[in-house]
Scaffold this active site. Structure first.
Site, short mmCIF file in Angstrom:
data_model
loop_
_atom_site.label_atom_id
_atom_site.label_comp_id
_atom_site.label_asym_id
_atom_site.label_seq_id
_atom_site.Cartn_x
_atom_site.Cartn_y
_atom_site.Cartn_z
N ASP A 1 -2.15 -14.95 -19.64
CA ASP A 1 -3.19 -15.55 -18.86
C ASP A 1 -2.72 -16.66 -17.89
O ASP A 1 -1.82 -17.27 -18.24
CB ASP A 1 -4.38 -16.45 -19.82
CG ASP A 1 -5.15 -15.52 -20.60
OD1 ASP A 1 -4.84 -14.32 -20.67
OD2 ASP A 1 -6.10 -15.82 -21.30
N ARG B 1 -3.26 -5.63 -16.39
CA ARG B 1 -2.65 -6.80 -16.46
C ARG B 1 -1.16 -6.69 -16.61
O ARG B 1 -0.64 -6.14 -17.91
CB ARG B 1 -3.45 -7.78 -17.30
CG ARG B 1 -4.88 -8.55 -16.97
CD ARG B 1 -4.55 -9.79 -16.20
NE ARG B 1 -3.81 -10.66 -17.23
CZ ARG B 1 -4.75 -11.45 -17.87
NH1 ARG B 1 -5.92 -11.23 -17.85
NH2 ARG B 1 -4.19 -12.36 -18.85
N ASP C 1 -10.04 -6.36 -23.15
CA ASP C 1 -9.12 -7.01 -23.54
C ASP C 1 -8.47 -6.70 -24.89
O ASP C 1 -8.81 -5.32 -25.50
CB ASP C 1 -9.91 -8.24 -23.76
CG ASP C 1 -8.88 -9.57 -23.41
OD1 ASP C 1 -7.64 -9.38 -23.49
OD2 ASP C 1 -9.60 -10.57 -23.17
C1 GLA Z 1 -7.98 -13.29 -22.85
C2 GLA Z 1 -7.81 -12.73 -21.45
C3 GLA Z 1 -8.59 -13.67 -20.51
C4 GLA Z 1 -10.05 -13.90 -20.83
C5 GLA Z 1 -10.13 -14.38 -22.34
C6 GLA Z 1 -11.56 -14.42 -22.90
O1 GLA Z 1 -7.34 -14.22 -22.96
O2 GLA Z 1 -6.59 -12.46 -20.94
O3 GLA Z 1 -8.48 -13.10 -19.00
O4 GLA Z 1 -10.64 -12.71 -20.81
O5 GLA Z 1 -9.54 -13.48 -23.20
O6 GLA Z 1 -11.37 -14.70 -24.04
#
Ligand code: GLA
Length: 400
Positions: A220, A216, A165
């Protein structure tokens, strides 16, 4: 002028130019393939991840039960092999040697024991860290500055997948921080799938293939139609960058979490499949409904995702709410999704010249959600009625 009549210095120049081009092309294709050698991303990864459903409420018992459920439901047999633990698995502080420590209250047996358990079921264990000082939950340390040490720790536990991340970093670009972990993983002595999660901030599709196995392309996902469909849109833009070894990642699946209709979840699964996205289930597979199972266990749709050609489908026609998505498959076949984003049922058409089938070809169509090969043979077009917020998905195969 013939080459033989060129002055010697021009010939030398031409040879040098040729050599430079050859070296550059080779170096580029090598760097784009730097991690392919880990052999874990020939097709998009499939499995489960804890975040979408459980957030930080995870522990070793439910991870083991999830592994058991992947087996007992038959999902593992369909390819869902990764059991991926997301954020919140570690103590807030490292130990006195600087090592990450599994949280004692939730993972008392440690990650090695958990990996052994998951491996004993024929599955793979994934874990999560961050290219910053703390992860996004702020509840555990990140790996920035500890890349070598953490990669070795993960390898020693038997970890197979790392989601990395981007929170709480030092402000430097992902392209500076992520490759440090790439190299650490390459030196860790165990093949580990490397999933870059910098949310599409710095166009990771443009550089991800030399750094990781997936990247990614979006922020999210949330469990609703607008969020899901907009992630599919953002991800589609980068279709040309996906290929075996490295995949665009529009985020994990929400199917089974309750926020969309059945038709909308079918759209979600169909678009992720044709987009060659990672298929990471994000619901509680220990209590999975018949309806959810019907969607995530559709082998014909999974096969599109896992097709060995590895070509990400694209929007080939956009007419208001109506979109035709298509992508080449092995065996001269084409996967097609007729997507109706609008509020009313509509008639839609797939045209051969949009989707790359030679004109006048006669085509057999397999409907992947009806599980039926249509009796009719199609020439030049296929027309179908598609409900609101729904899709049809076909494999078309020219026979003459
Ligand atoms: C970020 C990532 C998510 C998840 C959260 C965990 O937002 O994009 O997919 O892993 O962190 O805290």
């Amino acid at each position: 002028m013939e080459a033989s009549s060129l002055p010697p210095c021009s010939i030398t120049f031409l040879l040098l130019l040729l050599l430079t081009i050859t070296v550059t092309v080779n170096a580029d294709s090598l760097s784009r393939r730097a991690l392919l050698a880990n052999g874990l991303a020939a097709t998009p990864p499939m499995g489960w991840n804890s975040w979408n459903h459980f957030n930080c409420f995870i522990d070793e018992k439910m991870i083991k039960e999830t592994a058991d459920a992947l087996i007992s439901t038959g999902l593992a047999n369909l390819g869902y092999k990764f059991v991926n633990i997301d954020d919140c698995w570690a103590e807030i502080s490292r130990d006195d040697k600087g090592n990450l420590v599994p949280k004692n209250s939730t993972f008392p047996s440690g990650l090695k024991a958990l990996a052994d358990y998951v491996h004993s079921k024929g599955l793979k264990l994934g874990i999560y860290s961050d290219a910053g000082y703390f992860t996004c939950s702020n509840k555990m340390p990140g790996s920035l500055g500890h890349e070598e040490q953490d990669a070795k720790t993960f390898a020693s536990w038997g970890i197979d997948y790392l989601k990395y991340d981007n929170c709480n970093n030092d402000g430097s670009k992902p392209l500076v921080r992520y490759p440090v972990m790439t190299r650490a993983l390459m030196n860790a002595g165990r093949p580990i799938f490397f999933s870059l999660c910098e949310w599409g901030d710095m166009h990771p599709a443009l550089w991800g293939a030399s750094v990781g196995n997936s990247w990614r392309t979006t922020n999210d996902i949330a469990d609703n139609w607008d969020s899901m469909i907009s992630r599919a849109d953002q991800n589609e833009v980068y279709a040309d960058y996906a290929r075996p070894g490295g995949w665009n990642d529009p985020d994990m699946l929400e199917i089974g979490n309750g926020g969309m209709t059945k038709d909308e979840y079918i759209v979600h699964f169909s678009l992720w499949a044709v987009s060659k996205a990672p298929l990471l289930i994000g619901c509680d597979v220990r209590n999975v409904s018949k309806e959810t199972m019907e969607i995530i266990s559709n082998k014909e749709v999974i096969d599109v995702n896992q097709d060995k050609l590895g070509v990400q489908g694209k929007k080939v026609r956009m007419e208001g709410d109506l979109e035709v998505w298509a992508g080449a498959l092995s065996g001269y076949r084409v996967a097609v999704v007729l997507l109706n984003r609008g509020a009313v049922r509509r008639v839609m058409t797939a045209r051969w010249d949009d989707i790359g089938i030679p004109p006048s070809s006669t085509v057999i169509a397999r409907d992947l959600w009806q599980h039926k090969t249509l009796k009719q043979r199609f020439v030049d077009i296929l027309t179908a009625t598609v409900d609101s917020h729904a899709c049809k998905m076909y494999i078309l195969k020219p026979i003459s």
